[in-house]
Write an enzyme that holds these catalytic residues in place. Structure first.
Site, short mmCIF file in Angstrom:
data_model
loop_
_atom_site.label_atom_id
_atom_site.label_comp_id
_atom_site.label_asym_id
_atom_site.label_seq_id
_atom_site.Cartn_x
_atom_site.Cartn_y
_atom_site.Cartn_z
N GLY A 23 0.84 -1.25 0.01
CA GLY A 23 -0.17 0.11 0.00
C GLY A 23 0.78 1.31 -0.08
O GLY A 23 0.34 2.26 -0.09
N GLY A 25 3.47 1.44 -1.90
CA GLY A 25 4.06 1.28 -3.17
C GLY A 25 4.01 2.25 -4.29
O GLY A 25 2.98 3.24 -4.19
N LEU A 27 2.59 1.67 -7.22
CA LEU A 27 1.32 1.46 -7.96
C LEU A 27 0.18 1.98 -7.07
O LEU A 27 -0.84 2.78 -7.67
CB LEU A 27 1.09 -0.05 -8.17
N ARG A 29 0.25 4.45 -4.73
CA ARG A 29 0.21 6.00 -4.84
C ARG A 29 -0.01 6.55 -6.29
O ARG A 29 -0.88 7.63 -6.34
CB ARG A 29 1.67 6.44 -4.46
N LYS A 161 -0.22 -7.96 -12.87
CA LYS A 161 0.65 -8.68 -13.58
C LYS A 161 2.17 -8.02 -13.06
O LYS A 161 2.20 -6.94 -12.60
CB LYS A 161 0.56 -8.53 -14.99
N LYS A 195 -9.37 -0.05 -20.04
CA LYS A 195 -9.26 0.97 -20.71
C LYS A 195 -10.56 1.18 -21.71
O LYS A 195 -10.69 0.13 -22.42
CB LYS A 195 -7.90 1.29 -21.57
N GLU A 229 6.59 5.15 -24.90
CA GLU A 229 6.33 6.02 -23.59
C GLU A 229 7.58 7.15 -23.73
O GLU A 229 8.75 6.83 -24.16
CB GLU A 229 6.57 5.57 -22.49
N ASP A 248 7.37 -6.73 -19.67
CA ASP A 248 6.69 -5.78 -18.96
C ASP A 248 5.43 -5.26 -19.78
O ASP A 248 4.44 -5.16 -18.96
CB ASP A 248 7.66 -4.70 -18.74
N HIS A 253 0.13 -6.23 -22.11
CA HIS A 253 -0.69 -5.34 -22.81
C HIS A 253 -0.84 -5.49 -24.32
O HIS A 253 -1.91 -5.39 -24.82
CB HIS A 253 -0.14 -3.91 -22.32
C1 BG6 Z 1 2.67 -1.19 -16.77
C2 BG6 Z 1 4.04 -1.30 -17.02
O1 BG6 Z 1 1.90 -2.40 -16.77
O2 BG6 Z 1 1.94 -0.25 -17.81
C3 BG6 Z 1 4.86 0.00 -17.15
O3 BG6 Z 1 4.78 -2.13 -15.92
C4 BG6 Z 1 4.08 1.04 -18.34
O4 BG6 Z 1 6.15 -0.22 -17.48
C5 BG6 Z 1 2.60 0.87 -18.01
O5 BG6 Z 1 4.42 2.45 -18.03
C6 BG6 Z 1 1.83 1.81 -19.15
O6 BG6 Z 1 0.53 2.00 -18.51
P1 BG6 Z 1 -0.56 3.01 -19.21
O7 BG6 Z 1 -1.51 2.84 -18.70
O8 BG6 Z 1 0.22 4.36 -18.31
O9 BG6 Z 1 -0.30 3.00 -20.43
#
Ligand code: BG6
Length: 522
Positions: A23, A25, A27, A29, A161, A195, A229, A248, A253
């Site tokens: 909590g 960490g 993610l 926050r 994940k 999303k 990114e 990752d 995704h």
């Molecule tokens: C996460 C990855 O699953 O998705 C990150 O671990 C990545 O590295 C993130 O930045 C991207 O998510 P979003 O929603 O910002 O596209």
């Protein structure tokens, strides 16, 4: 702002506590606290829900409040702050070191003290922790999840994940999960499935009559799925350096997005029907054997920005926390074939990278050229062929769908140029668009498992990814191609498409794409 889009038509399932392990960490926050604050502001959270954060160290109340404020501040919108203030009363902190022998007992007592006496507790445990800690947490949580504890509202487990680091470890994790919980208690998150624009792929394909007839090898030349990114590894160096972008982002995704784009029409919108079709796509992926990685993939790593107008950007090896001899990739591109009747001979190109020129995620369907056109070459703005139609599903930012078609340029001459038919979520829907974590947290509280993954999908994805990693491992570091931070990625990625006489779409923010097309200039 009207947040009614965050309300579900049915009441939530009984949940007394949402326990976020990890909590304090990153993610929690950046994503979970803002999402909870917004759900609170919308009135979407169950009235008596406790939110319990765990962390290793004791955390005084004022530090907890600061942590919550930082989380809410991670978004520029003032709304989560307002939601958060009302949430303060719900939030609790319990120190929990999963490696302490017998940690379950004191943890259970702490939860009981928060929940009070009364009805049997119904808890949702969210594992927002690094993968290597999952085993220790499962040992602590096993008594809470045990079947003999099950009431009408058994405890459930939400897991982020990565699910393992390869097929073998994913299977080990699955077996361990089966030991501590029933499959119906487990919710595995890939937040891309939450999303709006990703869900809209189904609406676009199966709620309209005009796309499905052309969604196949007869009309489509190829598909590009891009994840870019501008950020680097940030504060997640330790995790990312062990992981790399292939594991990752691509394993989860991008393959999920690929499945929704390529799958056959499901029998119905029911999650089981959609999963059946997604799994067929995963099963039809042509394996990229380790020996084929040089011709089918590109692997890159960002290097210090040398030039350009922007601020200096460090190279990957200069980032804090990265091993000096690291061979981890921050960029991956793949040529993927789906061996089905529909997609035979049609490549899907996937690319994912950090520290690129732009942040965007999109799916681009590039259609075939018209078969022998009726116009003389000069008509098509100087080209000998007419540019193909392109349908872009923009997942982020500026979610929307954009179709580029050919149009006559106004004037006495008959000239053609590409123009965009645009659908923008923001312009078309004035309503609030739920963030992926808002949706998935709420789905979990409602026991709605439709957008969560099943282990066989995860295993099929690893089965595709593992040989690629094996091929890369054989060649590392030889095939780790550097690209300058802030650019569009390594030259090898461009070469991958050039070998097929194709090129990547430029990584351009949509706002820039809305300028008149260069071919349309007088
Ligand atoms: C996460 C990855 O699953 O998705 C990150 O671990 C990545 O590295 C993130 O930045 C991207 O998510 P979003 O929603 O910002 O596209």
């Amino acid at each position: 702002m009207d947040l009614s889009t965050l309300l579900k038509p049915t009441p939530p399932r009984c949940t007394s506590s949402l326990v976020i392990c990890g909590g304090t960490g990153d993610l929690a926050r950046r994503k979970l606290i803002p999402a909870l604050a917004r759900l609170q502001a919308a009135g979407a959270l169950p009235a008596d829900l406790h939110v319990v954060l765990t962390g290793r160290r004791p955390l005084p109340r004022e530090d907890l409040i600061r942590h919550l404020q930082e989380g809410a501040g991670a978004t520029t919108d003032p709304l989560p702050r307002r939601g958060l203030e009302a949430l303060y009363e719900r939030f609790h902190y319990v120190p929990l070191d999963p490696n302490t022998p017998g940690a379950s007992g004191p943890f259970a007592e702490a939860l009981q003290a928060i929940e009070g006496k009364g009805a049997a507790p119904a808890r949702l445990f969210y594992l927002a922790i690094p993968p290597e800690q999952i085993g220790a947490f499962l040992t602590v949580l096993a008594p809470f999840l045990a079947r003999d504890r099950q009431t009408s509202c058994p405890a459930r487990l939400l897991i982020e994940k990565p699910f393992g680091t390869d097929l073998a470890s994913a299977r080990v994790l699955h077996r361990r999960l089966q030991e501590v919980a029933d499959e119906s208690q487990i919710l595995r998150i890939d937040h891309y499935l939450g999303k709006e624009a990703v869900q809209n792929i189904l609406a676009l394909r199966f709620a309209n009559v005009m796309f499905e007839p052309v969604w196949n090898r007869q009309f489509i030349d190829h598909v590009q799925i891009s994840f870019a990114e501008t950020i680097g590894v940030g504060t997640r160096a330790a995790y990312f350096d062990r992981t790399g972008i292939l594991r990752d982002v691509v394993q989860n995704h991008l393959l999920q997005v690929l499945c929704l784009t390529a799958m056959e029409p499901p029998l119905s919108h029911r999650p089981t029907c959609i999963r059946i079709e997604k799994k067929k796509v995963l099963a039809a992926l042509r394996p990229i054997a380790a020996a084929d990685t040089p011709t089918q993939t590109c692997r890159g790593r960002y290097a210090r920005r040398q030039r350009g107008d922007g601020p200096p950007l460090p190279g990957y090896l200069e980032e804090p926390g990265i091993a000096p001899d690291s061979t981890t990739e921050t960029y991956a591109a793949l040529r993927v074939w789906i061996d089905t009747w529909r997609w035979s001979g049609i490549p899907f190109y996937l690319r994912a990278g950090k520290r690129l020129s732009t942040s965007l995620t999109e799916i681009a369907i590039i259609f075939k050229e018209v078969p022998g056109h009726i116009f003389p070459p000069e008509v098509a703005t100087g080209r000998t062929t007419i540019a193909p139609d392109v349908l872009v599903i923009r997942v982020q930012p500026d979610e929307g769908i954009h179709l580029t078609v050919q149009s006559k340029v106004p004037g006495m001459e008959f000239r053609l140029a590409p123009v965009d038919l645009d659908f923008s979520y923001q312009e078309s829907f004035a309503t609030y668009r739920p963030d992926a974590y808002e949706r998935l947290l709420l789905d979990a509280l409602h026991d709605d498992d439709g957008l969560f993954l099943q282990h066989d999908e995860i295993e099929a994805a690893w089965a595709f990814i593992d040989p690629i990693r094996e091929g890369w491992a054989r060649e590392a570091p030889a095939r780790l191609e550097e690209y300058e931070a802030g650019t569009e990625g390594p030259a090898g990625a461009a070469a991958l498409l050039a070998a097929d006489h194709r090129h990547w779409r430029p990584l351009t923010p949509r706002s820039a794409g809305r300028q008149p097309h260069p071919g349309n200039a007088p």
